[in-house]
Design an enzyme around this catalytic site. Structure first.
Site, PDB file in Angstrom:
ATOM      1  CG  HIS A 168     -14.379   4.226   4.038  1.00 27.21           C
ATOM      2  ND1 HIS A 168     -13.322   4.710   3.228  1.00 27.21           N
ATOM      3  CD2 HIS A 168     -15.151   3.753   2.962  1.00 27.21           C
ATOM      4  CE1 HIS A 168     -13.909   4.981   2.052  1.00 27.21           C
ATOM      5  NE2 HIS A 168     -14.801   4.463   1.944  1.00 27.21           N
ATOM      6  CG  ASP A 181      -8.702  -0.922   4.370  1.00 30.83           C
ATOM      7  OD1 ASP A 181      -8.830   0.379   4.483  1.00 30.83           O
ATOM      8  OD2 ASP A 181      -8.146  -1.329   3.261  1.00 30.83           O
ATOM      9  CB  SER A 224     -10.425  -5.816  -5.704  1.00 30.89           C
ATOM     10  OG  SER A 224     -11.005  -5.060  -4.510  1.00 30.89           O
ATOM     11  CB  SER A 225     -10.811  -5.091 -11.648  1.00 36.37           C
ATOM     12  OG  SER A 225     -10.888  -3.654 -11.739  1.00 36.37           O
ATOM     13  CG  ASP A 281      -9.320  -3.409  -1.895  1.00 36.91           C
ATOM     14  OD1 ASP A 281     -10.338  -3.632  -1.139  1.00 36.91           O
ATOM     15  OD2 ASP A 281      -9.497  -2.449  -2.675  1.00 36.91           O
ATOM     16  CE1 TYR A 289     -10.662   4.172   0.306  1.00 37.72           C
ATOM     17  CE2 TYR A 289      -8.508   5.183   0.578  1.00 37.72           C
ATOM     18  CZ  TYR A 289      -9.046   4.111   0.655  1.00 37.72           C
ATOM     19  OH  TYR A 289      -8.783   3.097   1.421  1.00 37.72           O
TER      20      TYR A 289
HETATM   21  C1  GLA Z   1     -10.963   0.519  -1.197  1.00 39.43           C
HETATM   22  C2  GLA Z   1      -9.557   0.514  -0.701  1.00 39.43           C
HETATM   23  C3  GLA Z   1      -9.673  -0.389   0.277  1.00 39.43           C
HETATM   24  C4  GLA Z   1     -10.474  -0.083   1.401  1.00 39.43           C
HETATM   25  C5  GLA Z   1     -11.808   0.188   0.641  1.00 39.43           C
HETATM   26  C6  GLA Z   1     -13.047   0.666   1.863  1.00 39.43           C
HETATM   27  O1  GLA Z   1     -11.403  -0.580  -1.802  1.00 39.43           O
HETATM   28  O2  GLA Z   1      -8.778   0.034  -1.707  1.00 39.43           O
HETATM   29  O3  GLA Z   1      -8.231  -0.264   1.044  1.00 39.43           O
HETATM   30  O4  GLA Z   1     -10.133   1.204   2.092  1.00 39.43           O
HETATM   31  O5  GLA Z   1     -12.085   1.070  -0.237  1.00 39.43           O
HETATM   32  O6  GLA Z   1     -13.147  -0.237   2.928  1.00 39.43           O
END
Ligand code: GLA
Length: 321
Positions: free
Chosen positions: A16, A18, A103-104, A145, A194
């Protein structure tokens, strides 16, 4: 036929951070997604080994978020952002668990973009796919990601400064394992908090801001600890990161907290923390080799690339710059 591959990622520290231009330290992993595509026609038609219903996306699609089935929205997002001149027919196969926080969706976007002939460096590929993810899911995600998937370096984590978008590989010590353990709680990012967290941070919510300021410092200190081989110090920073995500950013869950405590108590585990957005999903642990007998031992891997048949010179090199 073009064959493209994109890895998933695990984030070692810096969550959290980026989307406010902070620091993150993810690595591309040795689990990922392959897209085989025979170009032609004005539809992108893909069957996936992880899904029952195929994706059929017109190359002039204009509302990726409305496409069905839901997984096809990520394909549609890439099509809407990169606007390929022709479509294609093919298959998607993946070794990544879906909805685990590895991150699929980013791996799908990046591999589809390369299979459709995307031309550009890793950063351009990542920015296009971040936009695709936002349009597909409606979640205002950051770039971590997609950039980790596009720019991965074997044996290294990636120190990414999300304000300058510079990527500095940080070599991982040889005598550690990175282990990812699923909490069993399925993460539903689109319906999670989020977007609320992001808005609260941008509005200056004190606890949210305290998390980000501390987390950025921890990323810098963690990268230094890895370089110095100070694994105990790195583990302490992971514990502090988890506590801050739990108490100040409020994205943990009792299940994630219990898993982190249980793993941290195992001999040979230096540290553990939730990884990614939170609200369920996975915990990442830094361990002595063989310390844990559960989860996935993941290896830091090279980034996305065209494996075969691609026309794009730049796409072939996307993982290396
Ligand atoms: C998800 C989002 C990323 C990042 C993370 C938390 O993976 O896609 O961009 O914000 O949450 O670090």
């Amino acid at each position: 036929m073009t064959t493209a591959y994109a890895p998933g990622r695990v984030n070692l520290i810096g969550d959290h951070t980026d989307y406010s231009g902070g620091l993150v330290l993810p690595m591309a992993i040795d689990l990922g997604t392959v897209v085989d595509l025979a170009p032609g026609g004005d539809l992108v038609e893909l069957r996936s080994d992880a899904e029952d219903t195929p994706a059929r996306v017109p190359i002039d699609v204009d509302d990726p978020g409305a496409v069905d089935p839901p997984w096809a929205r990520y394909v549609a997002g890439v099509v809407a952002v990169t606007r390929p001149a022709v479509g294609g027919t093919g298959t998607v196969s993946t070794t990544l668990p879906v909805d685990a926080g590895l991150s699929s969706s980013a791996a799908l976007e990046v591999s589809v973009a390369l299979a459709l002939g995307f031309e550009g460096a890793a950063l351009e590929l990542a920015l296009a796919c971040q936009q695709a993810e936002q349009r597909a899911s409606g979640v205002p995600c950051g770039v971590m990601d997609q950039l980790a998937s596009a720019a991965g370096v074997e044996g290294h984590a990636l120190l990414i400064d999300c304000s300058s978008l510079t990527v500095t590989p940080v070599r991982l010590p040889g005598d550690v394992e990175i282990v990812v353990v699923h909490s069993g709680e399925r993460r539903a990012l689109a319906t999670s908090a989020y977007a609320t967290r992001r808005a609260e941070l941008e509005a200056g919510h004190p606890a949210r801001c305290r998390h980000v300021a501390g987390e950025n410092e921890r990323v810098t200190a963690f990268a230094a600890a890895l370089t110095d081989g100070d694994l105990a110090g790195a583990g302490v920073l992971m514990a502090a990161s988890h506590a801050s995500l739990r108490d100040d950013f409020e994205v943990s869950t009792p299940t994630l907290d219990a898993l982190v405590s249980r793993l941290t108590a195992v001999p040979g585990v230096y540290g553990a923390r939730l990884t990614g957005a939170g609200f369920g999903g996975c915990v990442v642990a830094l361990t002595a080799p063989g310390a844990l007998h559960e989860g996935w031992v993941v290896r830091a891997s090279a980034g996305a690339r065209v494996l075969d048949g691609g026309m794009s010179r730049a796409g072939r090199g996307a993982g290396s710059s």
